[in-house]
Design a protein around this motif. Structure first.
Motif, mmCIF file in Angstrom:
data_model
loop_
_atom_site.group_PDB
_atom_site.id
_atom_site.type_symbol
_atom_site.label_atom_id
_atom_site.label_comp_id
_atom_site.label_asym_id
_atom_site.label_seq_id
_atom_site.Cartn_x
_atom_site.Cartn_y
_atom_site.Cartn_z
ATOM 1 N N MET A 185 0.130 12.191 13.342
ATOM 2 C CA MET A 185 -0.720 11.718 14.432
ATOM 3 C C MET A 185 -1.952 12.589 14.327
ATOM 4 S SD MET A 185 1.962 11.562 17.631
ATOM 5 C CE MET A 185 2.499 13.207 17.282
ATOM 6 N N VAL A 186 -2.930 11.792 14.675
ATOM 7 C CA VAL A 186 -4.317 12.516 14.264
ATOM 8 C C VAL A 186 -4.903 12.523 15.772
ATOM 9 C CG1 VAL A 186 -6.755 12.287 12.958
ATOM 10 C CG2 VAL A 186 -4.615 11.498 11.822
ATOM 11 N N SER A 187 -5.379 13.619 16.013
ATOM 12 C CA SER A 187 -6.031 13.975 17.485
ATOM 13 C C SER A 187 -7.356 14.156 17.084
ATOM 14 C CB SER A 187 -5.497 15.231 18.202
ATOM 15 O OG SER A 187 -5.830 16.336 17.540
ATOM 16 N N VAL B 279 -4.968 14.774 4.198
ATOM 17 C CA VAL B 279 -3.362 14.743 3.913
ATOM 18 C C VAL B 279 -3.264 14.037 2.572
ATOM 19 C CG1 VAL B 279 -1.270 13.638 4.844
ATOM 20 C CG2 VAL B 279 -3.157 15.036 6.504
ATOM 21 N N VAL B 280 -3.730 12.992 2.386
ATOM 22 C CA VAL B 280 -3.724 12.178 1.041
ATOM 23 C C VAL B 280 -4.188 13.043 -0.160
ATOM 24 C CG1 VAL B 280 -4.474 10.233 0.040
ATOM 25 C CG2 VAL B 280 -4.039 10.009 2.194
ATOM 26 N N PHE B 281 -5.114 13.790 0.039
ATOM 27 C CA PHE B 281 -5.815 14.481 -1.251
ATOM 28 C C PHE B 281 -5.928 16.119 -0.709
ATOM 29 C CE2 PHE B 281 -7.721 10.305 -1.549
ATOM 30 C CZ PHE B 281 -7.269 9.876 -3.010
ATOM 31 N N PRO B 282 -4.645 16.702 -0.444
ATOM 32 C CA PRO B 282 -4.641 17.974 0.038
ATOM 33 C C PRO B 282 -5.554 19.018 -0.883
ATOM 34 C CG PRO B 282 -2.456 17.390 -0.980
ATOM 35 C CD PRO B 282 -3.405 16.295 -1.079
ATOM 36 N N ASN B 283 -5.783 18.982 -2.115
ATOM 37 C CA ASN B 283 -6.282 19.702 -2.937
ATOM 38 C C ASN B 283 -7.988 19.504 -2.715
ATOM 39 O OD1 ASN B 283 -4.000 20.797 -4.033
ATOM 40 N ND2 ASN B 283 -3.843 19.348 -5.712
ATOM 41 N N GLN B 284 -8.324 18.467 -1.996
ATOM 42 C CA GLN B 284 -9.858 18.158 -2.051
ATOM 43 C C GLN B 284 -10.286 18.579 -0.382
ATOM 44 O OE1 GLN B 284 -11.611 17.257 -4.078
ATOM 45 N NE2 GLN B 284 -10.556 16.257 -5.771
ATOM 46 N N LYS B 285 -9.613 19.270 0.348
ATOM 47 C CA LYS B 285 -9.953 19.688 1.561
ATOM 48 C C LYS B 285 -11.290 20.223 1.763
ATOM 49 C CE LYS B 285 -5.378 20.194 3.650
ATOM 50 N NZ LYS B 285 -4.452 21.051 4.239
ATOM 51 N N ALA C 182 0.826 -1.102 0.054
ATOM 52 C CA ALA C 182 -0.034 -0.283 0.047
ATOM 53 C C ALA C 182 0.603 1.036 -0.025
ATOM 54 C CB ALA C 182 -0.980 0.169 1.336
ATOM 55 N N ASP C 183 0.253 2.245 -0.733
ATOM 56 C CA ASP C 183 0.908 3.549 -0.591
ATOM 57 C C ASP C 183 0.648 4.311 0.889
ATOM 58 O OD1 ASP C 183 1.434 4.050 -3.672
ATOM 59 O OD2 ASP C 183 -0.663 3.430 -3.571
ATOM 60 N N PHE C 184 -0.390 3.906 1.538
ATOM 61 C CA PHE C 184 -0.726 4.586 2.750
ATOM 62 C C PHE C 184 -1.110 3.463 3.803
ATOM 63 C CE2 PHE C 184 -1.227 7.810 -0.418
ATOM 64 C CZ PHE C 184 -0.450 8.929 0.175
ATOM 65 N N VAL C 185 -0.521 3.637 4.993
ATOM 66 C CA VAL C 185 -1.092 2.706 6.067
ATOM 67 C C VAL C 185 -1.657 3.318 7.097
ATOM 68 C CG1 VAL C 185 -0.263 1.338 7.902
ATOM 69 C CG2 VAL C 185 0.763 0.936 5.519
ATOM 70 N N LYS D 184 -11.544 11.317 7.482
ATOM 71 C CA LYS D 184 -11.977 12.563 7.002
ATOM 72 C C LYS D 184 -10.606 13.306 7.045
ATOM 73 C CE LYS D 184 -15.381 15.398 6.909
ATOM 74 N NZ LYS D 184 -16.453 16.325 7.317
ATOM 75 N N THR D 185 -9.899 13.357 8.267
ATOM 76 C CA THR D 185 -8.622 13.802 8.653
ATOM 77 C C THR D 185 -7.405 13.274 7.650
ATOM 78 O OG1 THR D 185 -9.469 14.476 10.841
ATOM 79 C CG2 THR D 185 -7.050 14.703 10.309
#
Length: 404
Positions: free
Chosen positions: A231-233, A254-260, A166-169, A249-250
């Motif tokens: 780290m996500v609070s 980060v994964v899709f910064p242009n879609q915030k 995977a690209d992200f875990v 959502k948080t």
């Protein structure tokens, strides 16, 4: 030979609970089959984003919300989860515009007949979960999905889904479950989960509370030269589902910064709940199902349910390899609102120890459907917990007992 016929011939450890097979297990043999199948199928130059989700509690719902949120961005998402409630096809759904859909049986069969049947012997040695993972990898390729979400089955370091690289875990909450395989402490279990990180992984996401409570695991987690740890609070929510929705959502911001901005427009109420999680199966009486199956998860779910129900019953059934004593103790905090704790001990389920203290007079045991009929004919709400295997049992009881 049909897809489901071949699948059902595979050794299914989820059913046998024979976890001894993992004592000397490695991914080496599966990796050879995986790599060979990629060459055989002449993979297209299609490179979806792949996200692995590991943890003890919240994997399924976090995976669900990741997939639904991404699909709201106009992308087609493949969602791989386990176990299933009624059909194995639930394990590899296609998500569009926020809605998970079972794969079309004809498309599943075509994939099997065209790509697997000609070389079926090379998959004979694979287990149920291993084969489903390989099959789903190619099915998602055929569907040209933009993003794939892979919920790990057991652990991470030796989980079949590790081979999708995977690209992200994403790490969810850690609890004590499958300790005989994964380790006796949360630290050890967390390290085992983080072992899913692969060569292609670009970032790891974890809840801040897990990082601070399990520092050793994160100091030594498998990493390349530079692997960011995000780290996500998250503040507590009334619903654990909403908590995991906000976590997802948080992560995606980060994964899709242009879609915030687009992600902010999607609210918890806009998306369907994951099937089998706090799912309302009937209304008179209210019957709610959740697959919580370890002490931490059951405690959280029961206390959440108690906030809106002054009195309720619990129907609890757990598999023999679970922490049955710890699960019973998790009800002590909510026992004042608990009318009756029905312990389901039918075929394939574990037998609970004798409860201690104030919980004892509230307990009833049942091992046949007939013994549960009065429960479903009453008016008191019922919370069903402990195992995915209870879903079909309860659905059948509702159909045959409650006048809908």
């Amino acid at each position: 030979m049909k897809f489901l016929d071949f699948l059902n011939e595979r050794q299914n450890i989820e059913k046998t609970r024979n976890f001894n097979v993992f004592q000397n297990y490695t991914l080496d043999s599966l990796k050879k089959v995986f790599d060979s199948s990629k060459e055989t199928f002449n993979q297209k130059q299609h490179a979806p984003i792949r996200i692995s989700v590991v943890g003890t509690n919240g994997k399924g719902s976090t995976s669900h919300y990741l997939a639904c949120l991404i699909s709201k961005l106009g992308k087609t998402v493949g969602l791989y989860t386990s176990p299933h409630l009624l059909s194995p096809l639930e394990r590899f759904q296609i998500v569009k515009d926020g809605i998970p859909n079972l794969p079309h049986p004809n498309e599943v069969e075509n994939c099997f007949q065209n790509e697997f049947l000609p070389n079926l012997s090379q998959y004979d040695s694979l287990s149920y979960f291993e084969y489903l993972t390989v099959f789903t990898y190619h099915f998602f390729q055929n569907q040209n999905v933009d993003v794939e979400i892979w919920e790990a089955g057991l652990g991470g370091r030796l989980d079949a889904t590790k081979l999708v690289d995977a690209d992200f875990v994403v790490l969810t909450k850690i609890g004590l479950d499958h300790s005989e395989i994964l380790g006796k402490t949360k630290e050890v279990i967390c390290k085992e989960k983080l072992g899913i990180i692969g060569e292609q992984t670009k970032a790891l996401f974890a809840l801040e509370e897990e990082v601070t409570s399990l520092p050793e695991a994160f100091q030594n987690f498998p990493q390349k030269d530079i692997l960011p740890l995000h780290m996500v609070s998250s503040s507590p929510k009334e619903s654990y589902l909403e908590f995991n929705f906000l976590y997802a959502k948080t992560i995606l911001k980060v994964v899709f910064p242009n879609q915030k901005t687009n992600l902010e427009l999607v609210h918890f109420q806009d998306l369907p709940k994951p099937k089998g999680r706090m799912e309302v199966l009937a209304n008179q009486p209210l019957v709610v199902f959740d697959p919580s199956h370890n002490p931490d998860a059951i405690r959280t779910t029961t206390l959440e349910f108690a906030k809106s129900h002054p009195k309720f019953h619990v129907l609890l059934g757990s598999l023999p390899d679970k922490d049955l004593s710890g699960i019973l103790n998790s009800f002590l905090e909510s026992e004042t609102q608990l009318e009756t704790l029905f312990l389901w001990e039918g075929n394939g389920f574990g037998r609970f120890p004798e409860p201690q203290g104030p919980l004892s007079p509230r307990v009833q045991r049942a091992s046949t459907d007939l013994e549960l009929v009065p429960l479903f004919q009453g008016r008191t709400p019922i919370l069903v917990l402990g195992s995915f295997r209870l879903y079909g049992i309860v659905a059948n009881l509702i159909q045959n007992t409650i006048k809908m």
